[in-house]
Design a protein around this motif. Structure first.
Motif, mmCIF file in Angstrom:
data_model
loop_
_atom_site.group_PDB
_atom_site.id
_atom_site.type_symbol
_atom_site.label_atom_id
_atom_site.label_comp_id
_atom_site.label_asym_id
_atom_site.label_seq_id
_atom_site.Cartn_x
_atom_site.Cartn_y
_atom_site.Cartn_z
ATOM 1 N N GLU A 150 -5.107 3.704 -2.937
ATOM 2 C CA GLU A 150 -5.518 2.682 -1.969
ATOM 3 C C GLU A 150 -4.685 1.409 -2.142
ATOM 4 O O GLU A 150 -4.290 0.769 -1.171
ATOM 5 C CB GLU A 150 -7.011 2.363 -2.131
ATOM 6 C CG GLU A 150 -7.928 3.440 -1.617
ATOM 7 C CD GLU A 150 -9.402 3.149 -1.921
ATOM 8 O OE1 GLU A 150 -9.692 2.142 -2.621
ATOM 9 O OE2 GLU A 150 -10.249 3.918 -1.462
ATOM 10 N N GLU A 203 -1.325 2.049 -0.691
ATOM 11 C CA GLU A 203 -1.413 2.030 0.774
ATOM 12 C C GLU A 203 -1.507 0.592 1.293
ATOM 13 O O GLU A 203 -0.862 0.238 2.282
ATOM 14 C CB GLU A 203 -2.620 2.853 1.233
ATOM 15 C CG GLU A 203 -2.422 4.335 1.140
ATOM 16 C CD GLU A 203 -3.673 5.118 1.528
ATOM 17 O OE1 GLU A 203 -4.735 4.493 1.785
ATOM 18 O OE2 GLU A 203 -3.577 6.354 1.587
ATOM 19 N N ARG A 204 -2.314 -0.251 0.610
ATOM 20 C CA ARG A 204 -2.411 -1.657 1.005
ATOM 21 C C ARG A 204 -1.068 -2.363 0.827
ATOM 22 O O ARG A 204 -0.646 -3.148 1.671
ATOM 23 C CB ARG A 204 -3.498 -2.371 0.200
ATOM 24 C CG ARG A 204 -4.906 -2.113 0.711
ATOM 25 C CD ARG A 204 -5.920 -3.104 0.120
ATOM 26 N NE ARG A 204 -5.913 -3.157 -1.328
ATOM 27 C CZ ARG A 204 -6.699 -2.427 -2.132
ATOM 28 N NH1 ARG A 204 -7.582 -1.592 -1.612
ATOM 29 N NH2 ARG A 204 -6.619 -2.550 -3.448
ATOM 30 N N LEU A 219 1.898 -0.971 0.927
ATOM 31 C CA LEU A 219 2.778 -0.474 1.997
ATOM 32 C C LEU A 219 2.426 -1.117 3.332
ATOM 33 O O LEU A 219 3.319 -1.508 4.098
ATOM 34 C CB LEU A 219 2.701 1.047 2.090
ATOM 35 C CG LEU A 219 3.405 1.825 0.986
ATOM 36 C CD1 LEU A 219 3.099 3.325 1.115
ATOM 37 C CD2 LEU A 219 4.899 1.589 1.038
ATOM 38 N N MET A 220 1.129 -1.251 3.618
ATOM 39 C CA MET A 220 0.705 -1.872 4.863
ATOM 40 C C MET A 220 1.128 -3.346 4.899
ATOM 41 O O MET A 220 1.591 -3.850 5.930
ATOM 42 C CB MET A 220 -0.815 -1.735 5.049
ATOM 43 C CG MET A 220 -1.255 -0.332 5.413
ATOM 44 S SD MET A 220 -3.035 -0.162 5.548
ATOM 45 C CE MET A 220 -3.372 -1.160 6.944
ATOM 46 N N TYR A 221 1.002 -4.024 3.737
ATOM 47 C CA TYR A 221 1.407 -5.427 3.668
ATOM 48 C C TYR A 221 2.922 -5.559 3.877
ATOM 49 O O TYR A 221 3.380 -6.428 4.616
ATOM 50 C CB TYR A 221 0.980 -6.028 2.328
ATOM 51 C CG TYR A 221 1.357 -7.482 2.190
ATOM 52 C CD1 TYR A 221 0.696 -8.457 2.928
ATOM 53 C CD2 TYR A 221 2.380 -7.877 1.329
ATOM 54 C CE1 TYR A 221 1.042 -9.786 2.820
ATOM 55 C CE2 TYR A 221 2.731 -9.203 1.204
ATOM 56 C CZ TYR A 221 2.069 -10.160 1.957
ATOM 57 O OH TYR A 221 2.420 -11.474 1.838
ATOM 58 N N GLN A 222 3.677 -4.684 3.245
ATOM 59 C CA GLN A 222 5.133 -4.704 3.435
ATOM 60 C C GLN A 222 5.488 -4.408 4.890
ATOM 61 O O GLN A 222 6.389 -5.036 5.470
ATOM 62 C CB GLN A 222 5.820 -3.695 2.502
ATOM 63 C CG GLN A 222 5.837 -4.137 1.064
ATOM 64 C CD GLN A 222 6.458 -3.084 0.152
ATOM 65 O OE1 GLN A 222 6.784 -1.982 0.588
ATOM 66 N NE2 GLN A 222 6.609 -3.440 -1.125
ATOM 67 N N GLN A 223 4.789 -3.476 5.485
ATOM 68 C CA GLN A 223 5.020 -3.158 6.898
ATOM 69 C C GLN A 223 4.657 -4.360 7.764
ATOM 70 O O GLN A 223 5.378 -4.697 8.721
ATOM 71 C CB GLN A 223 4.211 -1.927 7.294
ATOM 72 C CG GLN A 223 4.537 -1.414 8.665
ATOM 73 C CD GLN A 223 3.767 -0.129 8.987
ATOM 74 O OE1 GLN A 223 2.770 0.192 8.338
ATOM 75 N NE2 GLN A 223 4.232 0.591 9.979
ATOM 76 N N HIS A 224 3.566 -5.032 7.440
ATOM 77 C CA HIS A 224 3.157 -6.228 8.167
ATOM 78 C C HIS A 224 4.238 -7.319 8.056
ATOM 79 O O HIS A 224 4.578 -7.968 9.050
ATOM 80 C CB HIS A 224 1.812 -6.726 7.627
ATOM 81 C CG HIS A 224 1.372 -8.033 8.188
ATOM 82 N ND1 HIS A 224 0.908 -8.182 9.476
ATOM 83 C CD2 HIS A 224 1.335 -9.283 7.630
ATOM 84 C CE1 HIS A 224 0.611 -9.448 9.694
ATOM 85 N NE2 HIS A 224 0.859 -10.139 8.578
ATOM 86 N N LYS A 247 7.429 -6.860 7.480
ATOM 87 C CA LYS A 247 8.592 -6.414 8.270
ATOM 88 C C LYS A 247 8.360 -6.668 9.751
ATOM 89 O O LYS A 247 9.261 -7.132 10.453
ATOM 90 C CB LYS A 247 8.863 -4.930 8.028
ATOM 91 C CG LYS A 247 9.505 -4.643 6.699
ATOM 92 C CD LYS A 247 9.758 -3.152 6.522
ATOM 93 C CE LYS A 247 10.332 -2.875 5.146
ATOM 94 N NZ LYS A 247 10.558 -1.444 4.921
#
Length: 177
Positions: free
Chosen positions: A21, A24-25, A27-32, A34
């Motif tokens: 988890e 995943e958070r 990765l989501m933060y890095q995607q956010h 980007k």
């Protein structure tokens, strides 16, 4: 022991799930992040495009103004070369409401050169009162007795005026001085 092993498996499973988890958070933060950078870059690109468009429009307007100025200066040079002054029609053309604004130096030159010269008084500076006055684009006919002279005068207000004189003799030998 079985119970401890079950507890240990559950702890490892919970730890693995939390770690998953957390990843995943992250990765989501890095995607956010980007996506935010992409949005900022798109805004910058749009601002650059708008700036280029503004510069293009300004340059186009400057080109039109320069072409007009070049045309006007060409007319001014042509008029000055031909008449020794600038013609009032150029000033009238410039006075039209939709005429582009002239740079201050050309505007000043146009206004100054279309004003009549006050320092020349053609009546008092006329040295030969007996000479026949000829006006612009006017011809003069006359007869001169043998051995005599006839004087003609034409007021030339501007020193660079082009002047053409044609002498036509109908009989005898005439000279032009």
């Amino acid at each position: 022991k079985v119970q401890e092993m079950g507890e240990l498996k559950r702890i490892k499973f919970d730890h693995g799930r939390r770690k998953k988890e957390q990843l995943e958070r992250a990765l989501m933060y890095q995607q956010h992040l980007k996506l935010q950078r992409i949005a900022r870059d798109e805004q910058r690109i749009e601002l650059l495009r708008q700036g280029r468009e503004i510069l293009h429009n300004e340059r186009s307007a400057q080109k039109v103004e320069l072409a007009y100025e070049k045309k006007l200066v060409g007319k001014m040079i042509q008029e000055f070369t031909r008449w020794g002054t600038l013609h009032k029609s150029l000033a009238a053309e410039q006075a039209l409401p939709n005429a582009p604004r002239l740079p201050p130096n050309l505007d000043y030159l146009l206004k100054q050169s279309t004003q009549p010269r006050q320092d020349i008084d053609p009546i008092t500076s006329d040295k030969n009162q007996n000479a026949i006055r000829i006006h612009r684009n006017q011809s003069a006919k006359g007869h001169v007795d043998k051995g005599r002279y006839q004087y003609y005068k034409l007021l030339v207000q501007h020193p660079k005026t082009s002047l053409k004189i044609h002498l036509r003799t109908h009989g005898g030998d005439s000279d032009l001085y």
